[in-house]
Design a protein around this motif. Structure first.
Motif, PDB file in Angstrom:
ATOM      1  N   ALA A 120      38.221  27.476  17.501  1.00 48.52           N
ATOM      2  CA  ALA A 120      39.124  26.336  17.337  1.00 48.52           C
ATOM      3  C   ALA A 120      40.499  26.845  16.931  1.00 48.52           C
ATOM      4  O   ALA A 120      40.634  27.945  16.386  1.00 48.52           O
ATOM      5  CB  ALA A 120      38.596  25.364  16.286  1.00 48.52           C
ATOM      6  N   SER A 121      41.509  26.031  17.191  1.00 46.80           N
ATOM      7  CA  SER A 121      42.864  26.364  16.770  1.00 46.80           C
ATOM      8  C   SER A 121      43.643  25.066  16.610  1.00 46.80           C
ATOM      9  O   SER A 121      43.183  24.006  17.017  1.00 46.80           O
ATOM     10  CB  SER A 121      43.544  27.275  17.795  1.00 46.80           C
ATOM     11  OG  SER A 121      43.610  26.640  19.056  1.00 46.80           O
ATOM     12  N   GLY A 122      44.810  25.184  16.015  1.00 46.88           N
ATOM     13  CA  GLY A 122      45.593  23.980  15.829  1.00 46.88           C
ATOM     14  C   GLY A 122      46.944  24.236  15.210  1.00 46.88           C
ATOM     15  O   GLY A 122      47.389  25.377  15.098  1.00 46.88           O
ATOM     16  N   ILE A 123      47.568  23.149  14.797  1.00 48.01           N
ATOM     17  CA  ILE A 123      48.870  23.194  14.147  1.00 48.01           C
ATOM     18  C   ILE A 123      48.784  22.431  12.824  1.00 48.01           C
ATOM     19  O   ILE A 123      47.808  21.751  12.557  1.00 48.01           O
ATOM     20  CB  ILE A 123      49.978  22.603  15.045  1.00 48.01           C
ATOM     21  CG1 ILE A 123      49.669  21.144  15.419  1.00 48.01           C
ATOM     22  CG2 ILE A 123      50.189  23.460  16.289  1.00 48.01           C
ATOM     23  CD1 ILE A 123      50.795  20.446  16.164  1.00 48.01           C
ATOM     24  N   GLY A 124      49.820  22.568  12.031  1.00 50.00           N
ATOM     25  CA  GLY A 124      49.850  21.901  10.738  1.00 50.00           C
ATOM     26  C   GLY A 124      49.410  22.812   9.609  1.00 50.00           C
ATOM     27  O   GLY A 124      49.107  22.336   8.517  1.00 50.00           O
ATOM     28  N   PHE A 125      49.401  24.133   9.846  1.00 51.39           N
ATOM     29  CA  PHE A 125      48.979  25.049   8.791  1.00 51.39           C
ATOM     30  C   PHE A 125      50.064  25.194   7.739  1.00 51.39           C
ATOM     31  O   PHE A 125      51.251  25.282   8.036  1.00 51.39           O
ATOM     32  CB  PHE A 125      48.654  26.438   9.344  1.00 51.39           C
ATOM     33  CG  PHE A 125      48.238  27.388   8.253  1.00 51.39           C
ATOM     34  CD1 PHE A 125      46.944  27.358   7.777  1.00 51.39           C
ATOM     35  CD2 PHE A 125      49.148  28.246   7.667  1.00 51.39           C
ATOM     36  CE1 PHE A 125      46.560  28.194   6.738  1.00 51.39           C
ATOM     37  CE2 PHE A 125      48.775  29.087   6.632  1.00 51.39           C
ATOM     38  CZ  PHE A 125      47.478  29.057   6.168  1.00 51.39           C
ATOM     39  N   SER A 126      49.639  25.252   6.497  1.00 46.23           N
ATOM     40  CA  SER A 126      50.508  25.554   5.363  1.00 46.23           C
ATOM     41  C   SER A 126      49.658  26.224   4.292  1.00 46.23           C
ATOM     42  O   SER A 126      48.535  25.788   4.025  1.00 46.23           O
ATOM     43  CB  SER A 126      51.136  24.278   4.805  1.00 46.23           C
ATOM     44  OG  SER A 126      51.826  24.574   3.602  1.00 46.23           O
ATOM     45  N   ASP A 127      50.207  27.282   3.689  1.00 42.31           N
ATOM     46  CA  ASP A 127      49.511  27.948   2.585  1.00 42.31           C
ATOM     47  C   ASP A 127      49.304  27.005   1.406  1.00 42.31           C
ATOM     48  O   ASP A 127      48.459  27.242   0.552  1.00 42.31           O
ATOM     49  CB  ASP A 127      50.293  29.182   2.111  1.00 42.31           C
ATOM     50  CG  ASP A 127      50.100  30.380   3.029  1.00 42.31           C
ATOM     51  OD1 ASP A 127      49.036  30.495   3.656  1.00 42.31           O
ATOM     52  OD2 ASP A 127      51.038  31.205   3.114  1.00 42.31           O
ATOM     53  N   ASP A 128      50.085  25.939   1.358  1.00 42.01           N
ATOM     54  CA  ASP A 128      49.992  24.981   0.258  1.00 42.01           C
ATOM     55  C   ASP A 128      48.850  23.981   0.415  1.00 42.01           C
ATOM     56  O   ASP A 128      48.584  23.202  -0.485  1.00 42.01           O
ATOM     57  CB  ASP A 128      51.305  24.210   0.116  1.00 42.01           C
ATOM     58  CG  ASP A 128      52.469  25.113  -0.257  1.00 42.01           C
ATOM     59  OD1 ASP A 128      52.230  26.161  -0.898  1.00 42.01           O
ATOM     60  OD2 ASP A 128      53.609  24.778   0.107  1.00 42.01           O
ATOM     61  N   ARG A 129      48.192  23.985   1.555  1.00 42.94           N
ATOM     62  CA  ARG A 129      47.142  22.996   1.844  1.00 42.94           C
ATOM     63  C   ARG A 129      45.770  23.635   1.601  1.00 42.94           C
ATOM     64  O   ARG A 129      45.571  24.818   1.853  1.00 42.94           O
ATOM     65  CB  ARG A 129      47.270  22.544   3.298  1.00 42.94           C
ATOM     66  CG  ARG A 129      46.329  21.441   3.690  1.00 42.94           C
ATOM     67  CD  ARG A 129      46.591  20.980   5.113  1.00 42.94           C
ATOM     68  NE  ARG A 129      47.638  19.960   5.092  1.00 42.94           N
ATOM     69  CZ  ARG A 129      48.697  19.968   5.884  1.00 42.94           C
ATOM     70  NH1 ARG A 129      48.880  20.904   6.763  1.00 42.94           N
ATOM     71  NH2 ARG A 129      49.598  19.006   5.796  1.00 42.94           N
TER      72      ARG A 129
END
Length: 140
Positions: A120-129
């Protein structure tokens, strides 16, 4: 099996070209997490069930997730997407890779034979999440 997700069919070089022309992919905790299975119509959890029987991608005769040596997967994710390992013992033994710079994320399923498959892959990654957000979107 069904037709692969457009990013997987493009290959990593094509996906990088796609990402480079897509505006506003930089990481932001406000950007919603979105994700896609490595194969259209097949959930990542279902891919995990068959992952150990799939050949590496260069030997594949049918559509399947991208499978290659652990070193090749890591080098590709680092070079093409600026992703780094975020969690190496995630849901059902998967690894989460992410790029705070590009805002992309990838779930990798390691196998005992020193190869891995992207499920799987995607967007919306943040180290803060919380990492759980990516597993939830992937259905794991």
């Amino acid at each position: 099996m069904t037709r692969a997700d457009p990013i997987i069919r493009l290959g990593f070089a094509g996906a990088v070209a796609l990402l480079s022309v897509t505006p506003a992919l930089s990481a932001s905790p406000a950007q919603p997490v979105q994700g896609w299975s490595a194969m259209q119509g097949i959930a990542p959890a279902a891919l995990l069930e068959d992952i150990h029987t799939l050949p590496v991608s260069e030997l594949a005769i049918d559509d399947q997730p991208y499978c290659a040596s652990d070193a090749e997967i890591a080098a590709t994710l680092r070079h093409d997407f600026d992703e780094h390992p975020v969690e190496t013992t995630g849901a059902q033994g998967t690894e989460l890779w992410g790029s705070d710079q590009l805002g992309t994320w990838t779930l990798v399923a390691p196998r005992a034979d020193d190869t891995s498959c992207i499920i799987a892959s995607g967007i919306g990654f943040s180290d803060d999440r919380s990492t759980q957000a990516y597993y939830t979107v992937a259905g794991l």
